[in-house]
Design a protein around this motif. Structure first.
Motif, PDB file in Angstrom:
ATOM      1  N   GLN A  82      22.872 -38.925 -95.163  1.00 42.72           N
ATOM      2  CA  GLN A  82      23.533 -39.219 -96.434  1.00 42.72           C
ATOM      3  C   GLN A  82      25.042 -39.149 -96.195  1.00 42.72           C
ATOM      4  O   GLN A  82      25.544 -38.147 -95.666  1.00 42.72           O
ATOM      5  N   ALA A  83      25.737 -40.196 -96.588  1.00 42.37           N
ATOM      6  CA  ALA A  83      27.191 -40.255 -96.405  1.00 42.37           C
ATOM      7  C   ALA A  83      27.536 -39.919 -94.950  1.00 42.37           C
ATOM      8  O   ALA A  83      27.074 -40.589 -94.029  1.00 42.37           O
ATOM      9  N   ASN A  84      28.304 -38.820 -94.740  1.00 39.75           N
ATOM     10  CA  ASN A  84      28.733 -38.460 -93.390  1.00 39.75           C
ATOM     11  C   ASN A  84      27.845 -37.398 -92.763  1.00 39.75           C
ATOM     12  O   ASN A  84      28.195 -36.844 -91.720  1.00 39.75           O
ATOM     13  N   LYS A  85      26.715 -37.076 -93.355  1.00 46.92           N
ATOM     14  CA  LYS A  85      25.839 -36.005 -92.860  1.00 46.92           C
ATOM     15  C   LYS A  85      24.563 -36.603 -92.278  1.00 46.92           C
ATOM     16  O   LYS A  85      23.975 -37.510 -92.864  1.00 46.92           O
ATOM     17  N   THR A  86      24.156 -36.057 -91.129  1.00 50.88           N
ATOM     18  CA  THR A  86      22.955 -36.545 -90.451  1.00 50.88           C
ATOM     19  C   THR A  86      22.149 -35.358 -89.943  1.00 50.88           C
ATOM     20  O   THR A  86      22.720 -34.430 -89.343  1.00 50.88           O
ATOM     21  N   LEU A  87      20.822 -35.398 -90.178  1.00 48.88           N
ATOM     22  CA  LEU A  87      19.916 -34.362 -89.715  1.00 48.88           C
ATOM     23  C   LEU A  87      18.861 -34.973 -88.797  1.00 48.88           C
ATOM     24  O   LEU A  87      18.313 -36.035 -89.091  1.00 48.88           O
TER      25      LEU A  87
END
Length: 729
Positions: A82-87
């Protein structure tokens, strides 16, 4: 308009005031080796569909059970972004509508601020908060990394690390690290703070820090600079703990208390400022009680200010002084410092237009060697006029100067007014030029306390400068060689000037450029009589592709047709009908080695009266070797050598040596070593040098540690080696 001052490397301990240094700046300034950067997992290469809005949650997995409300579960190569976050995780869940994700197994999480690998993650996507357990983290801005028992994202721009380490070294080869109970990363303030921290070098604890601040970017912040330590025989062990205040991007203050083992406590103050109209710095050092001498309240000050008053006007102030004549001898750390004989104070105003310029100067000196003080100029007014060139190519210019010389207790004081006008007309073609010139100078003196209070002098001078220019291609056009013969004639009639005081004149040292000067004296109190011709020839070899000069050689000599009668006081007239033959040559022996030499040949005695030879070597492996030899007949003869040699990938040996051959004594010896990895450096240097009394020697030892991202701890060892070893970086 505010302008940033140069970057400082800072450390904060104990007091809790944050400080800064910059990995980016450190890399640029010191040429750090490149540390390996943690690489992203293959799952991070999954392409998020470009049509999705940034706030949309995108999920991929080998298998999943999705629910519109409640908890969805995924397993196998889970990817959530999501947006600038990655898991990325082996197993994960996503709770709707709260936007809470969990991950377990091999978990990787990345954002703009950091990258984390952990075994368990809980994260609230809408609030940008969460925690990760048993984590390895990487900070892209600072190139810093470490391990942490728990990483807590307290807010979008505040991260807390519990029971963690921090280093800019590779985690599996941490030459240095901070081990702290708590580290907080403020991404808005661009700084990290650590509590109950221990600084370790190669796993060995060397410093405990109850509170410590370090930079995440190159922003300057207030706090302690790294302490510096050095030693010499006159002052003993020297330990400084500078504190830095960053008031604004263009104002700062540094206070430096220094403990001198044999002398006492010294306090240094430095203020720097930079605005649209003003820039400068003020330094003041005070030693209230000197235990090693009978002098107290010993001080040094240095003030430098430049003020722009308008588009073409400026005001400059420079002032330097010490409390006593022996200040630099007792407290200086170099041969240059201990050899200072006077300190200048000057205030100068300048303005100009297209055709004229004007300056006003107030100048005085503090003399340190007990000798005769130079005259003060209070004031000196100088006006220059440069009218536009005439259509016939005639150049005209004029200059007038008024100076009041005062302050001397042993020499005559008074005023001097000088006026000079020049006319010249060059005739130039592609292969030749001729430039006749005529100068007229008139000088008036009004002297104090002398029988002859008024003296005037008028003198004309004429010169003719001519030259030819030839060139040819050599090596099948790979190079161009030039041949440039030149003749310079000047005539100035003799005037008896023995009754004129010497305020600012001295004899010029003979050099190749001086062969083409009209006057053999500096200043305006002596105008040398001249009837002489200079003959010279130069040749150059250049590359036509880039214009690089590969070799240059010149030879020239002056021929005097009349005796030279004008002298300085207590000096005999110069004898001989020709000067020494001056030879200069410089060029590349090969792409790594450059040679330069100068020689003064006495053709009557068939001897070299003075000479200098320098060889500079530098190759792609960063090996440096500089060798020099200089001599002046019956005056001095010396040899110098300096080098920097990498021993292996990490170690480098550095040294410099200067020896007085005439008296068979070492003037200065510096030997040092440098260790460098991708995240820290250390330098150590020992220095032995002769003091101005030509008998006493001093020994000094310098040690410096430079930790990438934390600044340097030491005593300016790098500056010492750069000054002594040409080409050292």
């Amino acid at each position: 308009m505010r302008i940033k001052l140069p970057q400082r490397f800072l450390l904060s301990t104990l007091t809790g005031v944050a400080c800064s240094s910059s990995p980016a700046i450190a890399l640029a300034q010191t040429g750090w080796m490149a540390c390996p950067v943690p690489t992203a997992d293959a799952a991070h290469e999954i392409q998020r569909p470009s049509h999705l809005p940034p706030q949309a949650v995108y999920i991929e997995a080998d298998s999943a059970l999705f629910r519109s409300q409640g908890i969805s579960t995924m397993s196998g190569n889970v990817h959530i972004s999501q947006a600038n976050k990655t898991l990325q995780a082996d197993q994960a869940s996503y709770e709707q509508p709260a936007g809470i994700i969990t991950g377990s197994g091999e978990v990787s999480f990345s954002s703009d601020n950091m990258q984390v690998r952990s075994r368990e993650l809980h994260y609230n996507l809408p609030q940008n908060t969460g925690e990760m357990l048993a984590a390895e983290y990487y900070l892209p801005q600072a190139n810093g990394q470490g391990v942490s028992k728990r990483v807590v994202q307290e807010s979008p721009n505040l991260t807390r690390l519990d029971d963690s380490t921090y280093t800019t070294c590779p985690v599996n080869q941490a030459d240095w690290s901070l081990n702290a109970s708590t580290i907080k990363l403020d991404h808005t303030q661009e700084r990290g703070t650590a509590r109950n921290a221990t600084l370790k070098i190669r796993g060995l604890p060397i410093l405990y820090l109850p509170y410590f601040s370090f930079p995440l970017t190159d922003a300057r912040k207030s706090g302690f600079l790294w302490p510096t330590i050095s030693t010499n025989e006159r002052s003993g062990l020297q330990l400084s703990a500078p504190y830095y205040w960053n008031f604004a991007p263009n104002y700062d203050l540094t206070l430096t208390p220094t403990l001198l083992g044999r002398r006492g406590l010294q306090l240094g103050t430095e203020v720097r400022y930079l605005t649209e109209k003003h820039h400068g710095e003020v330094n003041y050092v005070l030693l209230p009680n000197d235990n090693a001498s009978d002098k107290n309240n010993r001080y040094y000050f240095n003030v430098h200010n430049d003020t722009r008053l308008g588009a073409t006007s400026s005001l400059q102030l420079k002032a330097e002084g010490v409390s006593d004549d022996q200040y630099f001898v007792d407290l200086g750390n170099s041969l240059e410092a201990t050899s200072v004989v006077n300190l200048e104070r000057r205030l100068e105003y300048r303005t100009a237009s297209d055709n004229w310029s004007f300056s006003s100067l107030l100048q005085d000196y503090q003399v340190l060697d007990g000798g005769i003080a130079p005259h003060a100029k209070l004031p000196q007014l100088l006006l220059r006029y440069h009218p536009p060139r005439k259509g016939n190519g005639l150049n005209l210019d004029a200059e007038t100067e008024y100076t009041q010389f005062s302050g001397s207790t042993t020499e005559t004081n008074g005023t001097r007014w000088d006026f000079v006008t020049r006319a010249s007309k060059p005739f130039v073609t592609e292969s030749a030029y001729i430039k006749p010139s005529l100068t007229l100078r008139h000088t008036e003196y009004h002297l104090d306390d002398t029988d002859n209070t008024h003296i005037s002098r008028s003198l004309p001078s004429a010169s003719l400068d001519t030259g030819l220019f030839f060139e040819r291609n050599i090596k099948q056009g790979r190079y161009i060689q030039t041949l440039e013969p030149r003749l310079f004639y000047t005539y100035t009639p003799y005037r008896d000037q023995s009754n004129i005081p010497v305020f600012d004149s001295s004899a010029r040292s003979l050099s190749y450029n001086q062969l083409f000067a009209e006057n053999r004296f500096t200043g305006k109190d002596r105008i040398g009589d001249a009837n002489r011709l200079t003959a010279s020839v130069s040749t150059r070899i250049q590359s036509p592709e880039d214009g690089r000069e590969l070799f240059r050689a010149s030879i020239g000599q002056m021929y005097h047709f009349d005796e030279r009668k004008v002298t300085l006081p207590d000096e005999a007239p110069l004898q001989g009908n020709r000067s020494e033959l001056i030879l200069e040559a410089a060029g590349e022996i090969n792409p790594r080695t450059r040679l330069s030499t100068t020689a003064y040949w006495d053709s009557k005695e068939n001897t070299v009266n003075a000479g200098e030879v320098r060889i500079n070597y530098k190759d792609d492996k960063k090996r440096l070797l500089n060798v020099g030899y200089a001599q002046r007949k019956d005056n001095f003869e010396s040899v110098n050598l300096s080098f920097a040699v990498p021993v292996n990938q990490n170690w480098k040996a550095v040294g410099a040596w200067e020896h007085d051959l005439q008296n068979d004594r070492d003037l200065e010896t510096v030997i040092g070593a440098e260790y460098e990895s991708c995240c820290w450096k250390t330098r150590v240097a020992s220095r032995n040098y002769l003091l101005p009394d030509n008998t006493t020697r001093d020994n000094a030892v310098f040690v410096e540690f430079e930790l990438k991202g934390l600044g340097n701890f030491g005593s300016g060892t790098r500056d010492l080696l750069q000054n002594r070893v040409h080409g050292y970086e």
